[in-house]
Design a protein around this motif. Structure first.
Motif, mmCIF file in Angstrom:
data_model
loop_
_atom_site.group_PDB
_atom_site.id
_atom_site.type_symbol
_atom_site.label_atom_id
_atom_site.label_comp_id
_atom_site.label_asym_id
_atom_site.label_seq_id
_atom_site.Cartn_x
_atom_site.Cartn_y
_atom_site.Cartn_z
ATOM 1 N N GLN A 171 0.558 -0.980 0.373
ATOM 2 C CA GLN A 171 -0.255 0.277 0.556
ATOM 3 C C GLN A 171 1.150 1.103 0.158
ATOM 4 O OE1 GLN A 171 -2.694 -0.635 3.257
ATOM 5 N NE2 GLN A 171 -4.067 -1.799 2.579
ATOM 6 N N HIS A 172 1.893 1.078 0.567
ATOM 7 C CA HIS A 172 2.907 2.194 1.307
ATOM 8 C C HIS A 172 3.824 2.583 -0.559
ATOM 9 C CE1 HIS A 172 2.961 3.989 5.186
ATOM 10 N NE2 HIS A 172 1.998 2.736 5.112
ATOM 11 N N LEU A 173 3.752 1.857 -1.265
ATOM 12 C CA LEU A 173 4.966 1.819 -1.961
ATOM 13 C C LEU A 173 4.186 2.289 -3.108
ATOM 14 C CD1 LEU A 173 6.878 0.843 -4.330
ATOM 15 C CD2 LEU A 173 5.759 -1.058 -4.371
ATOM 16 N N LEU A 224 4.273 5.326 -5.120
ATOM 17 C CA LEU A 224 4.359 5.549 -7.109
ATOM 18 C C LEU A 224 3.487 7.037 -7.580
ATOM 19 C CD1 LEU A 224 4.705 2.683 -7.773
ATOM 20 C CD2 LEU A 224 6.284 3.964 -8.104
ATOM 21 N N ASP A 225 2.004 7.157 -7.063
ATOM 22 C CA ASP A 225 0.804 7.963 -7.219
ATOM 23 C C ASP A 225 1.458 9.768 -6.291
ATOM 24 O OD1 ASP A 225 -0.199 5.930 -8.932
ATOM 25 O OD2 ASP A 225 -1.696 5.506 -7.103
ATOM 26 N N ASP A 226 2.186 9.668 -5.930
ATOM 27 C CA ASP A 226 2.579 10.675 -5.455
ATOM 28 C C ASP A 226 2.248 10.992 -4.096
ATOM 29 O OD1 ASP A 226 5.518 11.566 -6.322
ATOM 30 O OD2 ASP A 226 4.336 13.364 -8.144
#
Length: 61
Positions: free
Chosen positions: A8-10, A14-16
């Motif tokens: 989830q954090h990754l 990636l979505d800023d």
């Protein structure tokens, strides 16, 4: 559960949408016999009280 949080954090990063701070997860310590020292790792002792470590160094007790 830990892997899901990491993913989830990754994806958020990636979505800023980076999240700040520390994430704490509940944990449980499970001690199993298989995670202990193996008998081969124990020092070999002789009747005189001397022993050898896993590298063959002699010690006295």
């Amino acid at each position: 559960m830990l892997a899901a949080t990491a993913v989830q954090h990754l994806f958020a990063a990636l979505d800023d949408r980076r999240q700040q701070g520390v994430v704490r997860r509940p944990v449980r310590l499970v001690i199993r016999e298989s995670t202990g020292r193996s008998p081969a790792a124990e020092p070999a002792r002789d009747p005189g009280g001397r022993s050898e470590d896993h590298l063959g160094h002699r010690t006295c007790h």
